[in-house]
Design a protein around this motif. Structure first.
Motif, short mmCIF file in Angstrom:
data_model
loop_
_atom_site.label_atom_id
_atom_site.label_comp_id
_atom_site.label_asym_id
_atom_site.label_seq_id
_atom_site.Cartn_x
_atom_site.Cartn_y
_atom_site.Cartn_z
N VAL A 5 0.86 -1.19 0.00
CA VAL A 5 0.00 0.00 0.00
C VAL A 5 0.89 1.23 0.00
O VAL A 5 1.79 1.35 0.84
N THR A 6 0.65 2.12 -0.95
CA THR A 6 1.37 3.39 -1.00
C THR A 6 0.34 4.51 -1.07
O THR A 6 -0.75 4.33 -1.60
N TYR A 7 0.71 5.65 -0.52
CA TYR A 7 -0.23 6.77 -0.55
C TYR A 7 0.51 8.09 -0.54
O TYR A 7 1.66 8.18 -0.13
N ASP A 8 -0.19 9.10 -1.00
CA ASP A 8 0.29 10.48 -0.96
C ASP A 8 -0.87 11.32 -0.47
O ASP A 8 -1.90 11.40 -1.15
N VAL A 9 -0.73 11.88 0.70
CA VAL A 9 -1.81 12.66 1.31
C VAL A 9 -1.38 14.12 1.37
O VAL A 9 -0.27 14.44 1.82
N SER A 10 -2.25 15.00 0.91
CA SER A 10 -1.98 16.43 0.96
C SER A 10 -1.95 16.88 2.42
O SER A 10 -2.91 16.67 3.16
N THR A 11 -0.85 17.51 2.83
CA THR A 11 -0.72 17.96 4.22
C THR A 11 -0.65 19.49 4.31
O THR A 11 -0.06 20.04 5.24
N ILE A 12 -1.28 20.15 3.37
CA ILE A 12 -1.27 21.61 3.35
C ILE A 12 -2.00 22.19 4.55
O ILE A 12 -1.59 23.18 5.12
N ASP A 13 -3.09 21.53 4.95
CA ASP A 13 -3.86 22.03 6.08
C ASP A 13 -3.90 21.01 7.22
O ASP A 13 -3.41 19.89 7.09
N LYS A 14 -4.48 21.42 8.33
CA LYS A 14 -4.56 20.58 9.52
C LYS A 14 -5.36 19.31 9.25
O LYS A 14 -5.00 18.22 9.73
N GLU A 15 -6.41 19.42 8.48
CA GLU A 15 -7.24 18.26 8.13
C GLU A 15 -6.43 17.21 7.36
O GLU A 15 -6.55 16.01 7.59
N GLY A 16 -5.56 17.66 6.46
CA GLY A 16 -4.71 16.75 5.69
C GLY A 16 -3.71 16.03 6.57
O GLY A 16 -3.47 14.83 6.41
N ARG A 17 -3.12 16.75 7.52
CA ARG A 17 -2.17 16.11 8.43
C ARG A 17 -2.87 15.06 9.30
O ARG A 17 -2.31 14.00 9.58
N LYS A 18 -4.11 15.33 9.66
CA LYS A 18 -4.90 14.37 10.43
C LYS A 18 -5.19 13.12 9.59
O LYS A 18 -5.09 12.00 10.07
N ARG A 19 -5.55 13.32 8.31
CA ARG A 19 -5.79 12.20 7.41
C ARG A 19 -4.55 11.34 7.25
O ARG A 19 -4.61 10.12 7.25
N LEU A 20 -3.39 12.00 7.12
CA LEU A 20 -2.13 11.29 6.97
C LEU A 20 -1.89 10.37 8.16
O LEU A 20 -1.56 9.19 7.99
N ARG A 21 -2.06 10.89 9.37
CA ARG A 21 -1.88 10.06 10.58
C ARG A 21 -2.89 8.93 10.64
O ARG A 21 -2.56 7.80 11.00
#
Length: 96
Positions: A5-21
């Motif tokens: 499994v590979t992924y690239d999550v946008s971490t521009i905003d706080k919501e993106g950083r939460k999704r990444l975690r």
């Protein structure tokens, strides 16, 4: 079933950083991290269906991307490691 499994999550905003975690945590519940956004999962079909559903629910398709590589039963012949971090046999014993 062996899945990469590979992924690239946008971490521009706080919501993106939460999704990444959140996505990393889901992957850790089913397998092991081999790179920052790359996980190896050794799962049965039911576990994979559950994991994939959780991942697809967690990511935001307009901003993020996910890739799933199905390596099948003969994955030992398809995975080769080189470099500093030693490769880990995901099917071997787990010592905590």
């Amino acid at each position: 079933m062996y899945v990469l499994v590979t992924y690239d999550v946008s971490t521009i905003d706080k919501e993106g950083r939460k999704r990444l975690r959140q996505i990393a945590k889901i992957c850790l519940n089913y397998g092991q991290r081999v790179q920052n956004s790359v996980f190896e999962l050794l799962v049965d079909p039911a576990q994979w269906a559950e994991c994939k559903a959780k991942l697809l629910e967690a990511y935001k398709p307009e901003e993020d991307s996910m890739r799933f590589y199905y390596l099948g039963a003969n994955w030992h012949r398809r995975v080769e490691h080189a470099g500093a971090k030693p490769g880990v046999d995901i099917s071997g014993p787990l010592i905590i």
